[in-house]
Design a protein around this motif. Structure first.
Motif, PDB file in Angstrom:
ATOM      1  N   GLY A 178     -16.423  16.215 -20.161  1.00  0.00           N
ATOM      2  CA  GLY A 178     -16.039  17.718 -20.679  1.00  0.00           C
ATOM      3  C   GLY A 178     -16.364  18.683 -19.271  1.00  0.00           C
ATOM      4  O   GLY A 178     -16.506  18.405 -18.046  1.00  0.00           O
ATOM      5  N   ARG A 206     -11.239  16.822 -22.917  1.00  0.00           N
ATOM      6  CA  ARG A 206     -10.412  16.710 -24.255  1.00  0.00           C
ATOM      7  C   ARG A 206     -10.124  18.116 -24.537  1.00  0.00           C
ATOM      8  O   ARG A 206     -11.031  19.095 -24.736  1.00  0.00           O
ATOM      9  CB  ARG A 206     -11.160  16.020 -25.083  1.00  0.00           C
ATOM     10  CG  ARG A 206     -10.525  15.640 -26.434  1.00  0.00           C
ATOM     11  CD  ARG A 206     -11.385  14.972 -27.482  1.00  0.00           C
ATOM     12  NE  ARG A 206     -11.786  13.815 -26.734  1.00  0.00           N
ATOM     13  CZ  ARG A 206     -11.060  12.507 -26.717  1.00  0.00           C
ATOM     14  NH1 ARG A 206      -9.789  12.468 -27.319  1.00  0.00           N
ATOM     15  NH2 ARG A 206     -11.470  11.477 -26.221  1.00  0.00           N
ATOM     16  N   GLY A 207      -8.985  18.314 -25.082  1.00  0.00           N
ATOM     17  CA  GLY A 207      -8.549  19.879 -25.432  1.00  0.00           C
ATOM     18  C   GLY A 207      -7.687  20.328 -24.594  1.00  0.00           C
ATOM     19  O   GLY A 207      -7.006  21.526 -25.095  1.00  0.00           O
ATOM     20  N   TYR A 208      -7.547  20.030 -23.452  1.00  0.00           N
ATOM     21  CA  TYR A 208      -6.717  20.613 -22.329  1.00  0.00           C
ATOM     22  C   TYR A 208      -5.388  19.788 -22.230  1.00  0.00           C
ATOM     23  O   TYR A 208      -5.409  18.745 -22.814  1.00  0.00           O
ATOM     24  CB  TYR A 208      -7.374  20.549 -20.813  1.00  0.00           C
ATOM     25  CG  TYR A 208      -8.398  22.023 -20.833  1.00  0.00           C
ATOM     26  CD1 TYR A 208      -8.165  23.077 -20.308  1.00  0.00           C
ATOM     27  CD2 TYR A 208      -9.759  21.618 -21.163  1.00  0.00           C
ATOM     28  CE1 TYR A 208      -8.990  24.163 -20.340  1.00  0.00           C
ATOM     29  CE2 TYR A 208     -10.653  22.618 -21.315  1.00  0.00           C
ATOM     30  CZ  TYR A 208     -10.355  23.962 -20.664  1.00  0.00           C
ATOM     31  OH  TYR A 208     -11.203  25.156 -20.539  1.00  0.00           O
ATOM     32  N   ASP A 209      -4.558  20.487 -21.919  1.00  0.00           N
ATOM     33  CA  ASP A 209      -3.169  19.782 -21.611  1.00  0.00           C
ATOM     34  C   ASP A 209      -3.270  18.664 -20.867  1.00  0.00           C
ATOM     35  O   ASP A 209      -3.779  18.676 -19.882  1.00  0.00           O
ATOM     36  CB  ASP A 209      -1.945  21.103 -21.146  1.00  0.00           C
ATOM     37  CG  ASP A 209      -0.775  20.299 -21.451  1.00  0.00           C
ATOM     38  OD1 ASP A 209      -0.114  20.707 -22.584  1.00  0.00           O
ATOM     39  OD2 ASP A 209      -0.169  19.719 -20.360  1.00  0.00           O
ATOM     40  N   THR A 356      -1.465  23.528 -26.225  1.00  0.00           N
ATOM     41  CA  THR A 356      -1.066  22.743 -25.358  1.00  0.00           C
ATOM     42  C   THR A 356       0.430  22.142 -25.787  1.00  0.00           C
ATOM     43  O   THR A 356       0.836  22.439 -26.713  1.00  0.00           O
ATOM     44  CB  THR A 356      -1.952  21.330 -25.317  1.00  0.00           C
ATOM     45  OG1 THR A 356      -1.905  20.750 -26.562  1.00  0.00           O
ATOM     46  CG2 THR A 356      -3.307  21.695 -24.999  1.00  0.00           C
ATOM     47  N   GLU A 359       0.114  20.098 -28.885  1.00  0.00           N
ATOM     48  CA  GLU A 359      -0.238  21.083 -30.085  1.00  0.00           C
ATOM     49  C   GLU A 359       0.910  21.848 -30.690  1.00  0.00           C
ATOM     50  O   GLU A 359       1.165  21.916 -31.608  1.00  0.00           O
ATOM     51  CB  GLU A 359      -1.285  21.940 -29.839  1.00  0.00           C
ATOM     52  CG  GLU A 359      -2.791  21.285 -29.617  1.00  0.00           C
ATOM     53  CD  GLU A 359      -3.979  22.200 -29.242  1.00  0.00           C
ATOM     54  OE1 GLU A 359      -4.943  21.725 -29.365  1.00  0.00           O
ATOM     55  OE2 GLU A 359      -3.507  23.378 -28.522  1.00  0.00           O
ATOM     56  N   HIS A 405      -0.797  26.568 -19.014  1.00  0.00           N
ATOM     57  CA  HIS A 405      -1.798  25.635 -18.515  1.00  0.00           C
ATOM     58  C   HIS A 405      -1.564  25.582 -16.910  1.00  0.00           C
ATOM     59  O   HIS A 405      -0.523  25.471 -16.327  1.00  0.00           O
ATOM     60  CB  HIS A 405      -1.754  24.334 -19.076  1.00  0.00           C
ATOM     61  CG  HIS A 405      -1.572  24.698 -20.561  1.00  0.00           C
ATOM     62  ND1 HIS A 405      -2.783  24.546 -21.511  1.00  0.00           N
ATOM     63  CD2 HIS A 405      -0.749  24.680 -21.595  1.00  0.00           C
ATOM     64  CE1 HIS A 405      -2.577  24.780 -22.859  1.00  0.00           C
ATOM     65  NE2 HIS A 405      -1.279  25.019 -22.772  1.00  0.00           N
TER      66      HIS A 405
END
Length: 449
Positions: A178, A206-209, A356, A359, A405
């Motif tokens: 992270g 995880r969770g970022y583009d 992202t 998403e 991003h």
């Protein structure tokens, strides 16, 4: 006589608790704040503020090398002294602790430097045994680093202890994928430590583009950071020479000087008497609250990381403000959790707001993506091949910008203003119609094709 000792009793003097206390007191409430450690909370004392100062210090490693290309005669062997930076950072933490304390006192809030637990809907008990009553109780105790369970885990440290290391480790292993893991990986790598990052999967951030996180991984590998993916800790043994021998699944044992756990954060709800008072917690120990920050017990509220909504300092501050405005200000407010910008102060940093690409495709179906992959002007002259990447995700039907991003120098500083445009629902055309500010990296946002 008043029915209660206080109108508001706050447990925890971090970002959320301090804001709620100060504003509530300004509205005329009688406020007390209990803090068992230091005023300021994780962000000020052992989190984002001292970490950002380490990030600034780490940047000089590359800046000093680049300076030669700009005509500065920098010594070839430019030594770094960890103790100097460490002590200066800790001194600044002391300064901020004093300012936060002064701010609470000036607002009229009483500070109680003791641990407090909830012993009833309107009662708290201090560590000294004293019982105090309050019309409202606000829990703002934050969270703490998670430490994985395995033999020898007591030999590792967390981000809390990283700011107090006696010496700079020659070899450091960082567990996690992270933002905390990647930030400290960049910091210690720039200071000259050999850095090994261990992650259970092959995905960082995880969770970022995917585009920006893949770019960070590529750059980090180029800088010499060693990643061990699909690996878990089996055990750690402390050797006679003080070094640590780490056993990982699917890997040969590795000897390092420090193991730093950066594997997430756990809400500080244990031992507060919450369950005994009837307050509901979720499976991870976070306090369940509604949109008004109220628990299932009408007089008990909670804000910040202990609620496990979005673990960001500005969110905790907004929740504390909303609580005070609603309860004591007569101005009911709720926090909007949509399009919250975030940053990773890695080397180089990442900044993001909105959806992202993945998403957006799942939610909207039709999307248009615009990118700019370039070398910053400074990097060109410095002969540094590191490339920045900006990405804009738009609704394919309306042109509305739903996500931005970025990875590159000063990305967080640039994104803050751009996040306003995303929050306002502006379109790609609005960016196109804005004249570029040249020469700058930020101008890439209005030149995307």
């Amino acid at each position: 006589m008043a029915e209660y000792d206080y109108d508001l009793f706050v447990i925890g003097a971090g970002s959320g608790g301090v804001r709620a206390s100060r504003v509530s007191s300004a509205y005329g409430a009688r406020v007390a704040v209990a803090e068992e450690y230091r005023v300021g909370g994780t962000c000020v004392i052992r989190g984002c503020v001292p970490k950002k100062l380490l990030v600034y210090g780490a940047h000089f490693a590359e800046d000093l090398k680049d300076a030669k290309r700009f005509g500065w005669q920098v010594p070839i062997d430019c030594a770094f002294d960890w103790a100097t930076l460490r002590d200066n950072v800790l001194a600044d933490v002391d300064r901020l602790n004093g300012l936060y304390t002064q701010g609470l006192e000036n607002a009229g809030a009483e500070i109680i430097l003791e641990r407090a637990t909830v012993t009833g809907p309107h009662e708290v008990t201090l560590a000294s045994g004293k019982k105090i009553t309050s019309k409202y109780i606000l829990v703002a105790t934050g969270a703490h680093p998670h430490i994985p369970e395995f033999p020898g885990n007591e030999h590792g440290i967390t981000s809390n202890e990283a700011f107090h290391l006696e010496s700079l480790p020659r070899r450091i292993m960082i567990a996690g994928g992270g933002y905390i893991a990647n930030e400290f990986a960049g910091i210690f790598n720039e200071f000259g430590s050999h850095v090994i990052v261990v992650n259970r999967t092959d995905v960082i951030l995880r969770g970022y583009d995917h585009s920006v996180r893949d770019r960070l991984l590529q750059i980090s590998l180029t800088k010499g950071i060693d990643f061990r993916f699909h690996a878990e800790f089996e055990k750690i043994e402390k050797l006679e020479n003080g070094c640590l021998k780490v056993f990982l699944t699917g890997q040969e044992p590795v000897e390092v000087d420090v193991v730093l756990f950066a594997t997430g954060r756990v809400p500080n709800s244990t031992g507060l008497g919450l369950e005994e008072a009837g307050v509901e917690l979720d499976a991870k120990g976070a306090i369940k609250v509604d949109a008004q920050n109220r628990t299932n017990v009408d007089s008990i509220y909670a804000v910040g990381d202990v609620t496990n909504r979005i673990q960001l300092t500005p969110i905790a501050i907004r929740e504390g403000q909303a609580f005070a405005d609603t309860i004591f200000g007569g101005k009911p407010k709720t926090v909007d959790y949509g399009n919250v910008p975030s940053a990773v102060f890695s080397h180089p940093p990442i900044a993001a707001v909105g959806m992202t690409e993945g998403e957006a495709r799942n939610k909207l179906g039709s999307v248009k993506v615009y990118t700019s992959d370039f070398r910053a002007m400074k990097n060109v002259l410095a002969n540094r091949n590191e490339r920045a990447l900006y990405k804009m995700v738009c609704d394919g039907m309306t042109g509305r910008v739903v996500g931005i991003h970025m990875i590159g120098p000063d990305a967080p500083e640039i994104l803050q203003a751009a996040a306003v445009a995303v929050k306002a629902g502006l379109t790609k055309e609005a960016f196109d119609d804005t004249v570029a500010l040249h020469p700058s990296m930020a101008e890439e946002l209005v030149l995307l094709k």
